[in-house]
Design an enzyme around this catalytic site. Structure first.
Site, PDB file in Angstrom:
ATOM      1  N   TYR A  53      11.265   4.887 -34.788  1.00  0.00           N
ATOM      2  CA  TYR A  53      11.573   5.821 -35.875  1.00  0.00           C
ATOM      3  C   TYR A  53      11.365   7.242 -35.400  1.00  0.00           C
ATOM      4  O   TYR A  53      10.363   7.544 -34.776  1.00  0.00           O
ATOM      5  CB  TYR A  53      10.655   5.564 -37.081  1.00  0.00           C
ATOM      6  CG  TYR A  53      11.454   5.107 -38.282  1.00  0.00           C
ATOM      7  CD1 TYR A  53      12.339   5.981 -38.911  1.00  0.00           C
ATOM      8  CD2 TYR A  53      11.369   3.803 -38.741  1.00  0.00           C
ATOM      9  CE1 TYR A  53      13.110   5.557 -39.976  1.00  0.00           C
ATOM     10  CE2 TYR A  53      12.142   3.373 -39.807  1.00  0.00           C
ATOM     11  CZ  TYR A  53      13.009   4.256 -40.423  1.00  0.00           C
ATOM     12  OH  TYR A  53      13.773   3.836 -41.468  1.00  0.00           O
ATOM     13  N   GLU A  55      12.415  10.385 -37.489  1.00  0.00           N
ATOM     14  CA  GLU A  55      12.928  11.353 -38.473  1.00  0.00           C
ATOM     15  C   GLU A  55      12.597  12.774 -38.024  1.00  0.00           C
ATOM     16  O   GLU A  55      11.488  13.038 -37.559  1.00  0.00           O
ATOM     17  CB  GLU A  55      12.297  11.079 -39.839  1.00  0.00           C
ATOM     18  CG  GLU A  55      12.864   9.826 -40.482  1.00  0.00           C
ATOM     19  CD  GLU A  55      12.230   9.539 -41.845  1.00  0.00           C
ATOM     20  OE1 GLU A  55      11.144  10.076 -42.122  1.00  0.00           O
ATOM     21  OE2 GLU A  55      12.836   8.780 -42.609  1.00  0.00           O
ATOM     22  N   ASP A 199      38.050  17.931 -38.757  1.00  0.00           N
ATOM     23  CA  ASP A 199      37.628  16.545 -38.569  1.00  0.00           C
ATOM     24  C   ASP A 199      38.451  15.966 -37.418  1.00  0.00           C
ATOM     25  O   ASP A 199      39.608  15.601 -37.588  1.00  0.00           O
ATOM     26  CB  ASP A 199      37.862  15.758 -39.865  1.00  0.00           C
ATOM     27  CG  ASP A 199      37.363  14.323 -39.762  1.00  0.00           C
ATOM     28  OD1 ASP A 199      37.115  13.848 -38.637  1.00  0.00           O
ATOM     29  OD2 ASP A 199      37.233  13.673 -40.823  1.00  0.00           O
ATOM     30  N   THR A 225      33.775  11.334 -35.146  1.00  0.00           N
ATOM     31  CA  THR A 225      33.168  10.057 -34.787  1.00  0.00           C
ATOM     32  C   THR A 225      33.045  10.047 -33.270  1.00  0.00           C
ATOM     33  O   THR A 225      33.672  10.844 -32.570  1.00  0.00           O
ATOM     34  CB  THR A 225      34.045   8.864 -35.209  1.00  0.00           C
ATOM     35  OG1 THR A 225      35.334   9.009 -34.602  1.00  0.00           O
ATOM     36  CG2 THR A 225      34.204   8.783 -36.718  1.00  0.00           C
ATOM     37  N   LYS A 228      36.092   6.551 -31.294  1.00  0.00           N
ATOM     38  CA  LYS A 228      37.549   6.417 -31.248  1.00  0.00           C
ATOM     39  C   LYS A 228      38.022   6.865 -29.850  1.00  0.00           C
ATOM     40  O   LYS A 228      37.635   6.238 -28.880  1.00  0.00           O
ATOM     41  CB  LYS A 228      38.169   7.166 -32.412  1.00  0.00           C
ATOM     42  CG  LYS A 228      37.706   6.551 -33.766  1.00  0.00           C
ATOM     43  CD  LYS A 228      38.230   7.229 -34.999  1.00  0.00           C
ATOM     44  CE  LYS A 228      37.613   6.602 -36.245  1.00  0.00           C
ATOM     45  NZ  LYS A 228      38.003   7.306 -37.481  1.00  0.00           N
ATOM     46  N   ARG A 234      29.642   3.353 -31.974  1.00  0.00           N
ATOM     47  CA  ARG A 234      29.917   3.742 -33.358  1.00  0.00           C
ATOM     48  C   ARG A 234      28.875   4.766 -33.774  1.00  0.00           C
ATOM     49  O   ARG A 234      27.680   4.480 -33.782  1.00  0.00           O
ATOM     50  CB  ARG A 234      29.842   2.529 -34.286  1.00  0.00           C
ATOM     51  CG  ARG A 234      30.791   1.430 -33.913  1.00  0.00           C
ATOM     52  CD  ARG A 234      31.057   0.524 -35.086  1.00  0.00           C
ATOM     53  NE  ARG A 234      32.102   1.086 -35.904  1.00  0.00           N
ATOM     54  CZ  ARG A 234      33.394   0.967 -35.652  1.00  0.00           C
ATOM     55  NH1 ARG A 234      33.818   0.292 -34.616  1.00  0.00           N
ATOM     56  NH2 ARG A 234      34.280   1.515 -36.453  1.00  0.00           N
TER      57      ARG A 234
END
Ligand SMILES: *Cc1c(COP(=O)(O)O)cnc(C)c1O
Length: 418
Positions: A53, A55, A199, A225, A228, A234
């Site tokens: 973790y 954060e 985008d 992203t 692609k 991903r």
């Protein structure tokens, strides 16, 4: 690939993973938004980094034990900044849709006006489409493409922007076969005082490889992203000028997300390193050359290409003149080993779940090393299957024969990572 521990612990899932590996190996993947990541990227996603973790951001975390994670995230951020030439990068968004939501959180209040390309014209759900939270919680204004050219009408964009004064304008989308005119969008955004969000989810790899103009210097914020054309895991990134860095970071965490997916961050770093090579530049240009070759082959066989062709990795075609719908065509092609998706075309008269078109793209086949000659063969196969379907003659025989030929081709061009 071998997954010994997985096979021992969960044979059911292991067998399904193996089945998907076989399916991917034996399919000509023409889905424009997909790709094959390298073995190195795959390995990075399967590491113990998933156990941690973290954060916050490097140097400012809420949990101890960040000695290594801070370095990994910093490497990813620095590589993104260098590759795209941006002042700020955030590599934490879980995927493209949450990345775009962070733009709303950073720059808009609920109810504010956002302008984007309408979904049926090639825009993304998160650019203010009605079923998306972005269309429900904000006030969307949509532009499209001209009926005669199939291209974005910048006069329409300017008129709508002047009339509705959006706070954010999105450019880019999921089914746009043509170059996006970032300077023209920037001029309109500046005139109406809007934030311009580019985008580049679909074309990030082309931009990184110099095969599409860059939005850097024109857009205030860039969303992408990583899975692609960029050929990473991903995930997603937000990039901006230094001016917007704090707003973007705050929107991603704590605004929308908790802990970043560190195994993904590491894999993004690996993909960004790969994308900075000359080999990747050649790849990006070959993706475009392949799309143009495939488009020419299809056009010469009477297919109706939206906008008449392509400038990038993507071809959108209207099958109406061929006498079949997009969905039955995509299903028949899939059974022949040619994986595409059915897609609405501009001014489509059919329903979104049964539209007139299919969308095809060349990022994946290019990752397998295929070139223009293979694209012409693929164009011929698409024609043979669609024509058989339209004539309702020899459909099963054609599908079986094409699948046999597809298998011979895929055997000659092994996919990376498989
Ligand atoms: C793919 C895509 C997204 C969303 O990405 P997900 O990772 O599927 O959430 C956003 N915008 C555009 C233009 C896309 O093509």
């Amino acid at each position: 690939m071998t997954h010994d521990a997985l096979a021992a612990a969960d044979p059911q899932i292991a067998e399904l993973v193996a089945a998907e590996e076989r399916r991917q190996a034996d399919t000509v993947k023409l889905i424009a938004s997909e790709n094959y990541v390298s073995k190195a990227v795959l390995e990075a996603t399967g590491t113990v980094l998933t156990n941690k973790y973290s954060e916050g951001y490097a140097g400012k975390r809420y949990y101890e034990g960040q000695q290594v994670i801070d370095q990994i995230e910093t490497v990813a951020v620095e590589r993104a900044k260098a590759l795209f030439g941006v002042e700020h990068a955030n590599v934490q968004p879980y995927s493209g849709s949450p990345a775009n939501l962070a733009i709303y959180l950073a720059f808009l209040q609920p109810g504010d006006t956002v302008m984007g390309m309408g979904l049926p014209f090639g825009g993304h759900l998160t650019h203010g489409w009605s079923v998306s939270a972005t269309g429900k919680w904000f006030t969307p204004v949509r532009y499209g493409v001209r009926k005669d050219t199939g291209r974005v009408d910048m006069d329409e964009v300017r008129d709508l922007a002047r009339e509705h004064r959006p706070k954010v304008i999105f450019c880019g989308g999921t089914a746009i076969p043509r170059t996006i005119d970032f300077p023209a969008f920037a001029e309109i955004a500046r005139e109406v005082g809007a934030v311009l969000a580019a985008d580049i989810a679909h074309i990030a790899g082309l931009i990184a490889g110099g095969a599409h103009p860059s939005p850097v210097g024109h857009a205030d914020v860039i969303s992408t992203t990583t899975h692609k054309t960029l050929r990473g895991p991903r995930g997603a990134m937000l990039m901006s000028t230094a001016e917007h860095a704090a707003a973007i970071n705050k929107a991603v965490f704590p605004g929308l997300q908790g802990g970043p997916h560190n195994h993904t961050t590491a894999a993004i770093a690996v993909a960004l390193k790969e994308a900075s090579t000359d080999e990747f530049k050649a790849y990006a240009h070959q993706v475009v050359a392949n799309a143009k070759a495939l488009a020419e082959e299809l056009a010469s066989r009477g297919f109706d290409l939206v906008s008449g062709g392509t400038d990038n990795h993507l071809i959108l075609m209207d099958l109406t003149p061929k006498g079949v719908g997009g969905k039955p065509a995509a299903q028949a092609l899939d059974r022949a080993g040619l994986e595409t998706n059915y897609n609405a075309v501009p001014y489509d008269t059919r329903k979104p779940f049964d539209p007139s078109g299919i969308r095809i793209g060349t990022p994946s086949v290019t990752s397998r090393g295929m070139g223009e000659a293979e694209m012409r063969q693929i164009g011929a196969w698409i024609d043979e299957v669609v024509t058989a379907l339209a004539k309702e003659s020899d459909v099963e025989e054609t599908i079986a024969r094409v699948h046999g030929e597809v298998s011979e081709l895929t055997a000659r061009f092994p996919a990376p990572g498989l």
